[in-house]
Design a protein around this motif. Structure first.
Motif, mmCIF file in Angstrom:
data_model
loop_
_atom_site.group_PDB
_atom_site.id
_atom_site.type_symbol
_atom_site.label_atom_id
_atom_site.label_comp_id
_atom_site.label_asym_id
_atom_site.label_seq_id
_atom_site.Cartn_x
_atom_site.Cartn_y
_atom_site.Cartn_z
ATOM 1 N N LEU A 92 -3.267 -6.441 -7.751
ATOM 2 C CA LEU A 92 -4.019 -5.640 -8.621
ATOM 3 C C LEU A 92 -4.499 -4.187 -8.092
ATOM 4 O O LEU A 92 -4.303 -3.217 -8.523
ATOM 5 C CB LEU A 92 -5.331 -6.246 -8.777
ATOM 6 C CG LEU A 92 -5.438 -7.572 -9.768
ATOM 7 C CD1 LEU A 92 -6.507 -8.064 -9.889
ATOM 8 C CD2 LEU A 92 -5.052 -7.045 -11.389
ATOM 9 N N LEU A 93 -4.724 -4.301 -6.516
ATOM 10 C CA LEU A 93 -4.767 -3.006 -5.932
ATOM 11 C C LEU A 93 -3.539 -2.268 -5.949
ATOM 12 O O LEU A 93 -3.791 -0.859 -5.967
ATOM 13 C CB LEU A 93 -5.458 -3.130 -4.467
ATOM 14 C CG LEU A 93 -6.579 -3.784 -4.411
ATOM 15 C CD1 LEU A 93 -7.047 -4.195 -2.943
ATOM 16 C CD2 LEU A 93 -7.689 -2.860 -4.842
ATOM 17 N N SER A 94 -2.730 -2.691 -5.574
ATOM 18 C CA SER A 94 -1.359 -1.723 -5.592
ATOM 19 C C SER A 94 -0.970 -1.222 -7.073
ATOM 20 O O SER A 94 -0.473 -0.165 -7.169
ATOM 21 C CB SER A 94 0.004 -2.566 -5.364
ATOM 22 O OG SER A 94 0.323 -3.659 -5.942
ATOM 23 N N LYS A 95 -1.435 -1.886 -8.175
ATOM 24 C CA LYS A 95 -1.220 -1.302 -9.346
ATOM 25 C C LYS A 95 -2.131 -0.266 -9.732
ATOM 26 O O LYS A 95 -2.076 0.388 -10.712
ATOM 27 C CB LYS A 95 -1.146 -2.653 -10.767
ATOM 28 C CG LYS A 95 0.115 -3.393 -10.348
ATOM 29 C CD LYS A 95 0.019 -4.526 -11.416
ATOM 30 C CE LYS A 95 1.322 -5.339 -11.064
ATOM 31 N NZ LYS A 95 1.293 -6.517 -11.858
ATOM 32 N N ALA A 96 -3.517 -0.361 -9.262
ATOM 33 C CA ALA A 96 -4.662 0.565 -9.694
ATOM 34 C C ALA A 96 -4.058 2.078 -9.258
ATOM 35 O O ALA A 96 -3.318 2.623 -8.397
ATOM 36 C CB ALA A 96 -5.660 0.354 -8.702
#
Length: 101
Positions: A92-96
Motif C-alpha cells: 500500500l505504501l509503495s502504491k501511494a
C-alpha cells in the motif's frame, strides 16, 4: 501515608513476571505487592513481618485507595503485525502517490 502517587519504573520482564506471580499467590494487586515489598525494604529492624498461614514471613500488603486507572497507565499492548500484514502495508505504501510541492 495519606497521599497516593504514581511511580513509573523500568524493570526486566522476568522480574515483572516474578512480582505478578507473587501478587497472584497472595491474592492482591501488582501495585499492592510492589508497595509491600518497598515498605518492607525500608522497615526498621524493630518491625517484624507477620507470619502467613504457611509460616512464611510476609508484610501485609494494603490495597491502594485508588481503584480507577484514571491516568490510563494500565498495561494495554497491541499485538505485533504479522508478516502478511507487513507485506500488505508495504504494498500500500509503495502504491501511494508521492505529493511533491
Amino acid at each position: 501515608m495519606s497521599e497516593i502517587t504514581t511511580l513509573t519504573i523500568k524493570i526486566p520482564a522476568e522480574l515483572k513476571e516474578l512480582i505478578k506471580n507473587a501478587a497472584a499467590d497472595a491474592q492482591h494487586s501488582l501495585s499492592a505487592e510492589v508497595w509491600a515489598r518497598l515498605e518492607k525494604s525500608f522497615a526498621t529492624h524493630d518491625e517484624k513481618p507477620v507470619d502467613d498461614k504457611k509460616g512464611k514471613k510476609v508484610v501485609k500488603a494494603e490495597e491502594p485507595e485508588i481503584e480507577v486507572d484514571n491516568q490510563h497507565l494500565g498495561e494495554h499492548t497491541e499485538p505485533a503485525l504479522t508478516q502478511k500484514e507487513l507485506k500488505k502495508l508495504r504494498q500500500l505504501l509503495s502504491k501511494a502517490p508521492n505529493k511533491k510541492k
